[in-house]
Design a protein around this motif. Structure first.
Motif, PDB file in Angstrom:
ATOM      1  N   PHE A 146       0.829  -1.208   0.000  1.00  0.00           N
ATOM      2  CA  PHE A 146       0.000   0.000   0.000  1.00  0.00           C
ATOM      3  C   PHE A 146       0.862   1.256   0.000  1.00  0.00           C
ATOM      4  CE2 PHE A 146      -2.993  -3.131   1.454  1.00  0.00           C
ATOM      5  CZ  PHE A 146      -4.196  -2.707   0.943  1.00  0.00           C
ATOM      6  N   THR A 147       0.357   2.286  -0.660  1.00  0.00           N
ATOM      7  CA  THR A 147       0.975   3.613  -0.643  1.00  0.00           C
ATOM      8  C   THR A 147      -0.079   4.647  -0.268  1.00  0.00           C
ATOM      9  OG1 THR A 147       0.508   3.931  -3.001  1.00  0.00           O
ATOM     10  CG2 THR A 147       2.661   3.017  -2.417  1.00  0.00           C
ATOM     11  N   ASP A 148       0.355   5.827   0.190  1.00  0.00           N
ATOM     12  CA  ASP A 148      -0.579   6.872   0.581  1.00  0.00           C
ATOM     13  C   ASP A 148      -1.347   7.398  -0.626  1.00  0.00           C
ATOM     14  OD1 ASP A 148       0.265   6.713   3.186  1.00  0.00           O
ATOM     15  OD2 ASP A 148       1.751   8.307   2.993  1.00  0.00           O
ATOM     16  N   GLU A 149      -2.631   7.664  -0.422  1.00  0.00           N
ATOM     17  CA  GLU A 149      -3.454   8.299  -1.458  1.00  0.00           C
ATOM     18  C   GLU A 149      -3.326   9.808  -1.307  1.00  0.00           C
ATOM     19  OE1 GLU A 149      -5.075   9.676  -4.219  1.00  0.00           O
ATOM     20  OE2 GLU A 149      -5.298   7.494  -4.324  1.00  0.00           O
ATOM     21  N   TYR A 204      -7.797   9.365   6.485  1.00  0.00           N
ATOM     22  CA  TYR A 204      -6.793   9.303   5.433  1.00  0.00           C
ATOM     23  C   TYR A 204      -6.920   7.949   4.742  1.00  0.00           C
ATOM     24  CZ  TYR A 204      -4.048   6.514   8.770  1.00  0.00           C
ATOM     25  OH  TYR A 204      -3.625   5.568   9.638  1.00  0.00           O
ATOM     26  N   ALA A 205      -6.219   7.764   3.627  1.00  0.00           N
ATOM     27  CA  ALA A 205      -6.406   6.533   2.857  1.00  0.00           C
ATOM     28  C   ALA A 205      -5.091   6.073   2.255  1.00  0.00           C
ATOM     29  CB  ALA A 205      -7.447   6.752   1.757  1.00  0.00           C
ATOM     30  N   LYS A 206      -5.021   4.760   2.017  1.00  0.00           N
ATOM     31  CA  LYS A 206      -3.910   4.143   1.310  1.00  0.00           C
ATOM     32  C   LYS A 206      -4.486   3.304   0.177  1.00  0.00           C
ATOM     33  CE  LYS A 206      -0.711   3.950   5.261  1.00  0.00           C
ATOM     34  NZ  LYS A 206       0.369   4.719   4.636  1.00  0.00           N
ATOM     35  N   ILE A 244     -14.190   8.539  -5.702  1.00  0.00           N
ATOM     36  CA  ILE A 244     -12.797   8.141  -5.898  1.00  0.00           C
ATOM     37  C   ILE A 244     -12.485   8.029  -7.388  1.00  0.00           C
ATOM     38  CG2 ILE A 244     -11.143   6.255  -5.550  1.00  0.00           C
ATOM     39  CD1 ILE A 244     -12.582   5.697  -2.879  1.00  0.00           C
ATOM     40  N   ARG A 245     -13.413   7.447  -8.135  1.00  0.00           N
ATOM     41  CA  ARG A 245     -13.184   7.261  -9.575  1.00  0.00           C
ATOM     42  C   ARG A 245     -13.125   8.593 -10.313  1.00  0.00           C
ATOM     43  NH1 ARG A 245     -15.117   7.396 -14.216  1.00  0.00           N
ATOM     44  NH2 ARG A 245     -17.064   8.301 -13.487  1.00  0.00           N
ATOM     45  N   GLN A 246     -14.005   9.539  -9.917  1.00  0.00           N
ATOM     46  CA  GLN A 246     -14.018  10.833 -10.592  1.00  0.00           C
ATOM     47  C   GLN A 246     -12.720  11.611 -10.361  1.00  0.00           C
ATOM     48  OE1 GLN A 246     -17.492  13.300 -10.213  1.00  0.00           O
ATOM     49  NE2 GLN A 246     -18.908  11.575 -10.253  1.00  0.00           N
ATOM     50  N   VAL A 247     -12.122  11.452  -9.192  1.00  0.00           N
ATOM     51  CA  VAL A 247     -10.903  12.201  -8.878  1.00  0.00           C
ATOM     52  C   VAL A 247      -9.660  11.498  -9.434  1.00  0.00           C
ATOM     53  CG1 VAL A 247      -9.405  12.998  -7.005  1.00  0.00           C
ATOM     54  CG2 VAL A 247     -11.877  13.315  -6.842  1.00  0.00           C
ATOM     55  N   THR A 248      -9.582  10.167  -9.245  1.00  0.00           N
ATOM     56  CA  THR A 248      -8.365   9.443  -9.622  1.00  0.00           C
ATOM     57  C   THR A 248      -8.417   8.853 -11.021  1.00  0.00           C
ATOM     58  OG1 THR A 248      -9.157   7.318  -8.740  1.00  0.00           O
ATOM     59  CG2 THR A 248      -8.043   8.823  -7.197  1.00  0.00           C
TER      60      THR A 248
END
Length: 527
Positions: free
Chosen positions: A425-428, A453-455, A487-491
């Motif tokens: 995992f990495t930081d989002e 926060y999210a990973k 999440i999909r709209q941003v990433t």
């Protein structure tokens, strides 16, 4: 000839654009350093400045005397562009010109150099309305555009734009304009127009506009037509909303289970030709504030209300349990969906309020298990009495269960998730942008993610939150789908969602697990 306020006060330079500094600063720097892209994509909700910034960018690219990344507004190119008389800046409304033939015409015209300007610029508004064939035709020229051509695409529905188009554009996400910024702009316009605008009336317009400056100026225009002294009552009447007192009368009636009072307010509002669906929207917005005041009282900045309303909202939050508030919101949301389809809107609204005032209480939490609590007390006493010296078995780490997946996750997904390791995992980095998008899509749930926060890794997005209430909200398939869409709209990527609560456990089940762990460490037998 009278010009509407939103046209009269449309920003002419990047410095005039409100609440989009992250975009205007970047575009100005590109212009100053002569490092502009061949294609841009502006996305965001209506009235946030997409088309305005597209026009400013087009003027700046062709201006004969640009000033610090802004158009000069004085040269013949700028003047003709503002008058819509510049043939080298072509605006296309994809809503009405969405066929493959329209795009082929664009492609055929793009091969010719600009008549008067350095660049021939195509501004395609509502680009998501293009057909699949039209997108394919547009892609051909966007892959290898002539050096004298630039594209600026604008859309309110980014998810409908094909990835092949997205990958060839520099994307800029326009945020909803803050109510405080809208209010300040309205007060400036009122001063220039010699109109008396009450600050609270400006706040109400800003709140009603829902982040769109164009909607705010249009509503102010409508209010000015009624009176040059714009008050809260005039704004309420022009917007077709119920106003504060009737809405809070309904909220009090629901809290008191007073069906007669609620029906009386509906009758009065219907007689005044108030829109029942807008009324339902207002009730949802106010109960959202009540929910947040109840769930996260330490962060009242999440509330969208005027300062004078705060005490009434806090009072309602004290009178209702969080479970009751959630149940009320659920009924209102269901009714709001039905109001969009039914013709008898008054009847639907009355049915909704009678449900809320019928006295039916949501299921209360189960009474504590006295036998379980008794066993916990017994274990605590035995642990405290256990000898501290002598042999003790090797200490084993306490079992920390992995984050629970949503109830609808497949067995294969669960298996894939459990195989992942921490280093996968990495930081989002765009988590705050995701939260802003989620606040638009699902404002009633977004507040539960404050401080989270999210990973990301392995196709999963792992969310860490201190609010255990969010874990319950995520079990709702609709809430999870909305978060996944944000999440999909941003990433631009689709992730499977998992969540983990970082707050200390407080319920008896977690307490029992902790005690069992301690007991196992001390080799104390458990019956």
């Amino acid at each position: 000839m009278y010009k509407a306020l939103y046209r009269k006060y449309r920003p002419m330079t990047f410095d005039d654009v409100v609440s989009q500094h992250h975009i205007t600063t970047t575009l100005r720097n590109q212009l100053i350093n002569n490092k502009t892209a061949h294609a841009y994509l502006f996305t965001g909700s209506r009235g946030t400045g997409k088309t305005t910034c597209a026009r400013i960018l087009a003027k700046s690219l062709n201006c004969l005397d640009p000033r610090d990344g802004n158009p000069c507004l004085e040269c013949e190119i700028c003047r003709d562009a503002d008058d819509g008389a510049l043939a080298d800046i072509i605006e296309i409304d994809a809503a009405s010109n969405n066929g493959v033939d329209d795009v082929r015409d664009l492609r055929d015209g793009a091969v010719y150099t600009a008549e008067r300007c350095k660049y021939k610029i195509y501004i395609i508004d509502e680009v998501h309305m293009l057909t699949r064939e039209a997108f394919n035709a547009l892609l051909k020229i966007m892959e290898e555009p002539p050096p004298h051509v630039k594209f600026i695409l604008a859309t309110t529905e980014i998810h409908k734009v094909p990835p092949t188009i997205l990958s060839r554009c520099q994307r800029f996400d326009f945020r909803r304009i803050l109510p405080a910024d809208i209010k300040d702009r309205l007060m400036q316009v009122a001063e220039k127009e010699n109109i008396s605008l009450e600050p609270e009336a400006a706040e109400l317009i800003a709140k009603t506009a829902d982040g769109g400056m164009r909607d705010a100026l249009s509503l102010l225009d409508q209010c000015i037509a009624f009176s040059e002294n714009v008050t809260v009552d005039i704004v309420s009447g022009a917007a077709g909303i119920a106003g504060r007192e009737p809405v809070y009368d309904i909220l009090d009636a629901v809290a008191d289970r007073d069906a007669a009072k609620a029906a009386g307010v509906i009758d009065m509002l219907y007689g005044m030709s108030k829109d029942m669906q807008k009324l339902c929207d207002e009730l949802i917005a106010r109960f959202r504030d009540v929910m947040l005041a109840k769930a996260v009282p330490e962060n009242l900045g999440l509330l969208v209300c005027m300062p004078s309303e705060l005490e009434r909202i806090k009072a309602l939050a004290e009178r209702l349990s969080l479970e009751e508030i959630m149940s009320i919101l659920d009924v209102l949301q269901t009714s709001n969906e039905r109001l969009a389809r039914v013709s008898a809107k008054r009847v639907e609204m009355e049915m909704c309020l009678l449900k809320l005032c019928s006295g039916s209480q949501p299921k209360q939490a189960a009474a504590p298990d006295t036998e379980l609590l008794s066993r916990i007390d017994s274990l605590e006493q035995r642990i405290a009495a256990a000898p501290q010296g002598g042999y003790a078995p090797p200490r084993q780490p306490a079992y920390n269960p992995p984050p629970a997946p949503p109830a609808y996750a497949s067995k294969q997904e669960n298996s894939d998730f459990t195989k992942l390791k921490a280093e996968d995992f990495t930081d989002e980095d765009r988590w705050q942008d995701i939260l802003e998008k989620f606040a638009v899509i699902c404002p009633s749930v977004n507040g539960a993610l404050t401080g989270s926060y999210a990973k990301k890794g392995g196709g999963f997005m792992l969310i860490f939150t201190e609010n255990s209430f969010f874990m319950q909200l995520l079990k709702n398939k609709e809430n999870a789908a909305k978060l996944q869409e944000a999440i999909r709209q941003v990433t631009g990527e689709t992730y499977k969602i998992r969540a983990k609560c970082t707050a200390p456990a407080a319920d008896s089940g977690d307490k029992l697990q902790s005690i069992l762990n301690k007991a196992q460490e001390g080799n104390i037998p458990i019956n």
